[in-house]
Motif scaffolding. Structure first.
Motif: not given
Length: 319
Positions: A159-168
């Protein structure tokens, strides 16, 4: 007496008028405040049920001690839609763990629902716990379910609006494996967060993670490998066979995972019956596999003293 009381009476009347005037002003101010408060309250009560349910979700009860800079881990437990009792049991197991320094999300993963009762009961589970991923596939073990799981995650979570990566890191785990989350997190802290393949090396006597593959009891890869699985033709052309071995074939054929970690003997099979893959229970454990019966689960949980933090109360007596 009558004359002397008249000034007091006038002062009393005057004071009363001022007091009444003050109350009227205060009431008019509070009417505006109360109206705003009432609107806020209505809004809050409308939102309350969803907030209450979200507090029961796996994301919340495992992320209590985490911050935005901590390790983010997704554990996908591959199971079957009808395994309601097993899922409720595992929620107890993982919901009572509070890993430090990580956000650990536990999700239950299965293919499309096929029965009317599943459509009702699984939907209720999702409403209450929000910890289920339903893949667009026909239920299977070794015919592509693992591929569908990993390849679907970028679309689900990027999601471009959330932290990347969503999971390490993303794990595929069996529902008969018990993970001790704090030990898992501690083992990951010094490791790279890219191009990583983590687990218990197969065959059992081997200690070299670059020769064969990781056991299906629970293996983990970094998010960049998850995205590679989605995009590469290598997994798409080879989906059938023992899922853990097939996954290892993808890694080898795609020349991925220059970083590998063998968690043996912190991960192992339950001690009985003894085989080359078993190990006695011991404090440095990350995972115990093949907990096929309630008795094996209870023996394992008692060894690790999982109820040690039970608070004393007059409401119950557990010897």
């Amino acid at each position: 007496m009558m004359k002397s009381s008249r000034p007091d009476r006038k002062r009393f009347v005057f004071s009363s008028l001022i007091f009444i005037f003050f109350l009227c002003v205060l009431a008019s101010i509070n009417e505006v405040r109360f109206d705003g408060l009432l609107k806020f309250g209505r809004c809050a009560f409308k939102r309350f049920p969803s907030q209450m349910l979200s507090n029961l979700s796996s994301t919340n009860f495992l992320a209590t001690n985490s911050s935005s800079n901590d390790i983010r881990i997704l554990i996908g437990i591959l199971t079957l839609p009808d395994q309601y009792q097993r899922r409720h049991f595992l929620r107890l197991i993982y919901g009572t763990q509070s890993p430090v320094g990580a956000q650990v999300d536990v999700k239950f993963v299965f293919c499309n629902l096929t029965k009317e009762d599943q459509k009702v009961l699984v939907a209720l589970e999702i409403m209450l716990y929000d910890d289920i991923i339903i893949l667009n596939c026909k239920e299977n073990m070794n015919k592509g379910k693992t591929y569908t799981y990993f390849s679907s995650l970028p679309e689900i979570f990027n999601d471009t609006n959330k932290t990347y990566p969503p999971y390490h890191y993303v794990m595929k785990a069996d529902d008969d494996t018990y993970f001790r989350l704090n030990n898992l997190v501690e083992s990951l802290k010094p490791l790279p967060r890219e191009d990583l393949y983590y687990g218990y090396v197969i065959p059992c006597p081997s200690m070299d993670p670059f020769v064969h593959y990781m056991s299906g009891m629970g293996y983990m890869v970094s998010w960049d490998i998850v995205e590679w699985i989605r995009d590469s033709e290598v997994p798409k052309n080879h989906m059938e066979g023992p899922e853990d071995k097939v996954f290892g074939d993808w890694i080898r054929e795609g020349h991925k995972a220059k970083n590998r970690y063998n968690a043996k003997w912190s991960m192992y099979n339950f001690p009985e019956p003894p085989t080359g893959c078993t190990h006695e229970l011991w404090p440095d454990t990350i995972a115990v596999h093949l907990l096929k019966t309630q008795e094996k689960w209870i023996q394992t949980l008692k060894y690790f003293n999982v109820t040690n933090n039970l608070k004393p109360s007059k409401l119950y007596h557990i010897p």
